[in-house]
Design an enzyme around this catalytic site. Structure first.
Site, mmCIF file in Angstrom:
data_model
loop_
_atom_site.group_PDB
_atom_site.id
_atom_site.type_symbol
_atom_site.label_atom_id
_atom_site.label_comp_id
_atom_site.label_asym_id
_atom_site.label_seq_id
_atom_site.Cartn_x
_atom_site.Cartn_y
_atom_site.Cartn_z
ATOM 1 N N LYS A 14 8.629 43.329 55.712
ATOM 2 C CA LYS A 14 10.078 43.601 55.700
ATOM 3 C C LYS A 14 10.369 45.012 56.220
ATOM 4 O O LYS A 14 11.244 45.193 57.068
ATOM 5 C CB LYS A 14 10.600 43.413 54.269
ATOM 6 C CG LYS A 14 12.089 43.547 54.126
ATOM 7 C CD LYS A 14 12.614 42.707 52.969
ATOM 8 C CE LYS A 14 12.367 43.326 51.608
ATOM 9 N NZ LYS A 14 13.216 44.498 51.340
ATOM 10 N N ARG A 19 12.546 48.317 60.854
ATOM 11 C CA ARG A 19 12.356 49.464 61.752
ATOM 12 C C ARG A 19 12.184 49.028 63.200
ATOM 13 O O ARG A 19 12.714 49.663 64.114
ATOM 14 C CB ARG A 19 11.156 50.295 61.275
ATOM 15 C CG ARG A 19 11.479 51.081 59.987
ATOM 16 C CD ARG A 19 10.212 51.476 59.257
ATOM 17 N NE ARG A 19 10.441 52.366 58.141
ATOM 18 C CZ ARG A 19 10.836 51.992 56.918
ATOM 19 N NH1 ARG A 19 11.067 50.722 56.660
ATOM 20 N NH2 ARG A 19 10.994 52.882 55.950
ATOM 21 N N SER A 151 10.841 58.794 48.433
ATOM 22 C CA SER A 151 11.547 57.641 49.006
ATOM 23 C C SER A 151 11.385 57.594 50.514
ATOM 24 O O SER A 151 11.807 58.495 51.237
ATOM 25 C CB SER A 151 13.036 57.716 48.660
ATOM 26 O OG SER A 151 13.752 56.804 49.466
ATOM 27 N N ASP A 300 6.836 48.410 45.183
ATOM 28 C CA ASP A 300 7.434 47.066 45.228
ATOM 29 C C ASP A 300 6.520 45.999 44.612
ATOM 30 O O ASP A 300 6.953 44.870 44.379
ATOM 31 C CB ASP A 300 7.749 46.665 46.674
ATOM 32 C CG ASP A 300 8.899 47.502 47.245
ATOM 33 O OD1 ASP A 300 9.650 48.110 46.457
ATOM 34 O OD2 ASP A 300 9.042 47.540 48.485
ATOM 35 N N LYS A 327 16.030 49.879 41.828
ATOM 36 C CA LYS A 327 15.719 48.878 42.864
ATOM 37 C C LYS A 327 16.761 47.758 42.810
ATOM 38 O O LYS A 327 17.831 47.950 42.255
ATOM 39 C CB LYS A 327 14.291 48.349 42.659
ATOM 40 C CG LYS A 327 13.217 49.424 42.852
ATOM 41 C CD LYS A 327 13.179 49.917 44.276
ATOM 42 C CE LYS A 327 12.176 51.024 44.464
ATOM 43 N NZ LYS A 327 12.288 51.660 45.776
ATOM 44 N N ARG A 331 14.200 47.408 37.390
ATOM 45 C CA ARG A 331 12.972 46.602 37.277
ATOM 46 C C ARG A 331 12.165 46.920 36.032
ATOM 47 O O ARG A 331 11.343 46.097 35.614
ATOM 48 C CB ARG A 331 12.121 46.757 38.545
ATOM 49 C CG ARG A 331 12.681 45.957 39.688
ATOM 50 C CD ARG A 331 11.755 45.867 40.883
ATOM 51 N NE ARG A 331 12.386 45.036 41.902
ATOM 52 C CZ ARG A 331 12.160 45.137 43.203
ATOM 53 N NH1 ARG A 331 11.308 46.049 43.663
ATOM 54 N NH2 ARG A 331 12.771 44.337 44.051
HETATM 55 C C1 S3P Z 1 11.351 50.768 51.664
HETATM 56 C C2 S3P Z 1 11.088 51.821 50.816
HETATM 57 C C3 S3P Z 1 11.023 51.694 49.354
HETATM 58 C C4 S3P Z 1 10.839 50.236 48.943
HETATM 59 C C5 S3P Z 1 11.788 49.326 49.664
HETATM 60 C C6 S3P Z 1 11.554 49.399 51.161
HETATM 61 C C7 S3P Z 1 11.425 51.025 53.105
HETATM 62 O O1 S3P Z 1 12.229 52.156 48.797
HETATM 63 O O2 S3P Z 1 11.001 50.096 47.549
HETATM 64 O O3 S3P Z 1 11.614 47.992 49.227
HETATM 65 O O4 S3P Z 1 11.407 50.061 53.899
HETATM 66 O O5 S3P Z 1 11.486 52.208 53.487
HETATM 67 P P1 S3P Z 1 12.477 53.735 48.519
HETATM 68 O O6 S3P Z 1 12.441 54.446 49.790
HETATM 69 O O7 S3P Z 1 13.822 53.804 47.864
HETATM 70 O O8 S3P Z 1 11.366 54.120 47.585
#
Ligand code: S3P
Length: 416
Positions: A14, A19, A151, A300, A327, A331
């Protein structure tokens, strides 16, 4: 004769799918994306970039993305997708306006962490901290920021804004998060450099164009983890997962399952985004401790790991994971509530949870509309009778999850 492993091909990653589409939509030229995740969250990004001016077309299973200068995007519906919303906030800030809206869950999730940085870079101040948000394009200047929250979405938003800002934009992360953005931006010719500092890895970017880059999206290791846990909790079951993404910033769930006693074999084929085959075989599991730098590498996967912990001997303690509270659902509460509903002792903590393994007898689990809670507890249903309160949320990341689970259940029954 030993049983052949049950083979499951998981859908595209995903994070990398978002991206591949978004960055190429900002770039110059045409890119071919193979293995894209076809699920609601990524669909939101596809529609969003089309509204901004990019041209998309399918050639069989390959998505061809033609980048274009962006114009006002109108109302962009981000649905349940935090990645769409946060990455778009950064990408739009120096380029184009749009109104970003989301579903009830996304409209509760924090956007200040991105907005504050963009405002310090020169974006117009936003009165609100959550969606809906009206974005206006602005002249941005660089900023040197040291992150407090780990993040990848915030990091990515800032780097995308930095690509359209005057001067140098730098983001230092004390704890590493997934690095798909850095890998793809480099491959697209961005002037991105990385240095180690006492405060952590410092990424810096300068204004510049992106050139189209073909992407082969690996299978999603987060989706694969559900099947790894299925095998780990069912003694005698072996699953084989080909073409799974093995980016080291994402693979802590494999380390943890191994530490808990599951037998894992990984054959890594390498590449810009490394991928390979993962095989997992169930054996008796024992509890473990998860904290610190390991957490962003499996954030995740914690709902699935919690289910493994429920069937392990002894205690599993997760800390430094307060991010779980913001999230798709809270969670920590959803995991602990779910575990208790199936008869497992569990306790919520401000930054994690404790599971006392054993005692699962089954029950009805509230998913809080969260895809990963729905999938994790449905996997527990391979060992004890579990009903989940809804299943439609899996459309966001893994539409074929339930047919795949039924195939696995049938294969377990036929081999029993
Ligand atoms: C993601 C980053 C994570 C992850 C999310 C997807 C991403 O979130 O939990 O499912 O694609 O950059 P955070 O950046 O808020 O940690």
């Amino acid at each position: 004769m030993p049983r052949a492993p049950h083979r499951i091909v998981v859908p595209g990653d995903k994070s990398i799918s978002h991206r591949a589409v978004l960055f190429n939509a900002m770039g110059e030229g045409q890119a071919r994306v193979t293995g894209l995740l076809r699920a609601e969250d990524v669909h939101r990004t596809l529609i969003g970039v089309q509204q901004l001016g990019a041209q998309l077309r399918w050639e069989g299973d390959v998505l061809v993305v033609a980048g274009a200068p962006w114009h006002h995007g109108g109302v962009i519906e981000c649905g349940n997708s935090g990645t769409t919303a946060r990455l778009l906030l950064g990408a739009l800030a120096p380029r184009a306006g749009a109104r970003l809206v989301g579903d009830a869950s996304l409209s509760r999730r924090p956007m200040r962490r991105v907005l504050d940085l963009l405002e310090r870079m020169g974006a117009a101040p936003q009165a609100h901290a959550t969606l809906p948000l009206e974005v206006q394009a602005a002249e941005l200047h660089g900023l040197d920021h040291v992150a407090v929250v780990a993040s990848a979405q915030v990091k990515s938003a800032m780097l995308l804004a930095g690509l359209g800002a005057e001067g140098e934009t730098a983001y230092t992360e004390p704890v590493s998060t997934r690095d798909h953005t850095e890998r793809l931006l480099r491959a697209m010719g961005a002037r991105l450099s990385s240095t180690m500092t006492p405060a952590g890895a410092r990424l810096s970017v300068r204004r510049g164009p992106l050139s189209a880059c073909d992407v082969r999206v690996p299978g999603d290791v987060s989706s694969a983890t559900f099947w790894m846990v299925a095998a780990a909790i069912r003694e005698g079951l072996e699953v084989e997962l080909p073409d799974v993404g093995l980016n080291p910033t994402r693979t802590a769930a494999l380390d943890v399952l191994q530490r808990m006693g599951a037998e894992l074999r990984v054959e890594d084929a390498g590449g810009v985004e490394p991928m390979g085959v993962v095989r997992v075989r169930g054996r008796g599991l024992r509890g473990t401790t998860i904290s610190g730098a390991e957490v962003p590498r499996l954030i995740d996967e914690l709902p699935a790991i919690a289910v493994a912990a429920a069937f392990a001997e002894g205690e599993t303690v997760v800390s430094d994971a307060a991010e779980l509270r913001v999230k798709e659902s809270d969670r920590i509460e959803a995991i602990v509530g779910g575990l208790r509903s199936i008869g497992v002792e569990a306790e919520a903590r401000p930054d994690g949870f404790v599971v006392n393994g054993g005692g699962a007898r089954g029950g009805e689990v509230a998913t809080h509309g969260d895809h990963r809670i729905a999938m994790a507890f449905s996997v527990a249903g391979l060992c004890v009778p579990v009903r989940v309160s809804e299943i439609s949320s899996v459309q966001t990341s893994y539409p074929a999850f339930f047919p795949e689970l039924e195939r696995l259940r049938a294969s377990i029954l036929s081999g029993a």
